[in-house]
Design an enzyme around this catalytic site. Structure first.
Site, mmCIF file in Angstrom:
data_model
loop_
_atom_site.group_PDB
_atom_site.id
_atom_site.type_symbol
_atom_site.label_atom_id
_atom_site.label_comp_id
_atom_site.label_asym_id
_atom_site.label_seq_id
_atom_site.Cartn_x
_atom_site.Cartn_y
_atom_site.Cartn_z
ATOM 1 N N ASP A 13 -14.343 -4.473 -1.643
ATOM 2 C CA ASP A 13 -15.035 -3.760 -0.572
ATOM 3 C C ASP A 13 -14.850 -2.263 -0.821
ATOM 4 O O ASP A 13 -13.980 -1.845 -1.604
ATOM 5 C CB ASP A 13 -14.413 -4.181 0.763
ATOM 6 C CG ASP A 13 -14.955 -3.393 1.938
ATOM 7 O OD1 ASP A 13 -16.192 -3.301 2.066
ATOM 8 O OD2 ASP A 13 -14.144 -2.857 2.708
ATOM 9 N N ASP A 15 -15.620 0.893 1.975
ATOM 10 C CA ASP A 15 -15.097 1.657 3.108
ATOM 11 C C ASP A 15 -13.857 1.006 3.702
ATOM 12 O O ASP A 15 -13.876 -0.165 4.099
ATOM 13 C CB ASP A 15 -16.158 1.803 4.202
ATOM 14 C CG ASP A 15 -17.329 2.661 3.753
ATOM 15 O OD1 ASP A 15 -17.290 3.153 2.617
ATOM 16 O OD2 ASP A 15 -18.273 2.840 4.540
ATOM 17 N N ASP A 207 -10.923 -5.151 3.880
ATOM 18 C CA ASP A 207 -10.175 -4.809 5.096
ATOM 19 C C ASP A 207 -10.828 -5.244 6.391
ATOM 20 O O ASP A 207 -10.222 -5.138 7.454
ATOM 21 C CB ASP A 207 -9.981 -3.281 5.165
ATOM 22 C CG ASP A 207 -11.273 -2.560 5.518
ATOM 23 O OD1 ASP A 207 -12.315 -2.820 4.864
ATOM 24 O OD2 ASP A 207 -11.262 -1.760 6.465
#
Length: 265
Positions: A13, A15, A207
């Site tokens: 991922d 961001d 996250d």
């Protein structure tokens, strides 16, 4: 420890993971990025960002032409020089028309409703990056302004139009039902296996709740400490193959690879 060799593939991922949640910096991860490049280990971006955002970022990271997954799985690029669209896709515009009708019943604002300057102001992106974030193919980013208790009703309304809702680290995302990071990663890995004739060992890092389908699919999962109110919950029984970091963003990204990967001599 997992050996650093040709059979490994890293899926990440952006961001809040490889990129800092606030300033989009990846300095803390730069040492590992250099090691992966030196060992010729592919780095596959799997993000809610658009292809228009990912392609320039790949060049800055030194991985231009690598496969990537954009818009939470709504677009998969299997490698080669992907092209940046000059305007939003037809599927995206049709999705926005559906959402516009739903705004009569629910309070939310999509990226389609904002200007580049407005997106830049509340995300911290530059004007160019904000413009790239609005060049979408098949999914929409929304800012939810209604009561959280109405989210289930919104999901039900979306389902009537073959659409689904997922939560990222920063925003909500509307995309075609049946798509997602896990489905897209499965397609990409199958394609790679056909091309290479071998199955790769995968480490995934993310996250947000929208990363869960991707983290379910990889061999080893790094759940980076995030800012979302909703925790990342994985339905895996192999808990020894899942690592939860103490640090956020690229510091957590580095921590996760430190945990699983053998250090080069």
């Amino acid at each position: 420890m997992i050996p650093l060799d040709y059979s490994l593939l890293i899926v990440t991922d952006l961001d809040g993971s490889l990129l800092d949640h606030h300033d989009y910096n990846w300095q803390a991860a730069s040492e590992w990025l250099a090691r992966l490049k030196q060992q010729q280990i592919p780095l596959v971006i799997c993000s809610s960002k658009t292809a228009a955002e990912i392609i320039p970022l790949q060049k800055r990271l030194g991985i231009a032409g690598a496969p990537f997954i954009a818009e939470n799985g709504a677009r998969v690029a299997f490698g080669g020089e992907a092209q940046i669209a000059e305007e939003p896709g037809a599927d995206y515009l049709a999705l926005c028309a559906t959402l516009s009708n739903l705004q009569a019943d629910f309070r939310f604002t999509g990226f389609h409703d904002f200007s580049d300057a407005e997106v830049a102001r509340f995300t911290g992106l530059t004007l160019t990056e904000a413009s790239q974030s609005r060049l979408r193919d098949a999914s929409e980013v929304i800012v939810w302004r209604d009561d959280e208790t109405r989210l289930d009703a919104f999901r039900a309304a979306l389902a009537q139009h073959q659409l689904a809702l997922t939560q990222g680290g920063r925003f909500w995302h509307v995309m075609p039902a049946g798509s997602g990071k896990g489905v897209a990663l499965e397609q990409l890995l199958q394609q790679l296996q056909q091309q290479e004739g071998t199955k790769r060992t995968t480490i995934g890092l993310g996250d947000g709740p929208n990363d869960a389908p991707m983290l379910e699919r990889v061999d080893y999962a790094v759940v980076i400490k995030g800012f979302s109110k909703t925790p990342v919950v994985l339905q895996r029984s192999d808990h020894h193959n899942v690592y939860h970091t103490a640090h956020v963003g690229p510091e957590g990204w580095r921590e996760g690879l430190d945990y699983f990967l053998a250090q080069p001599e």
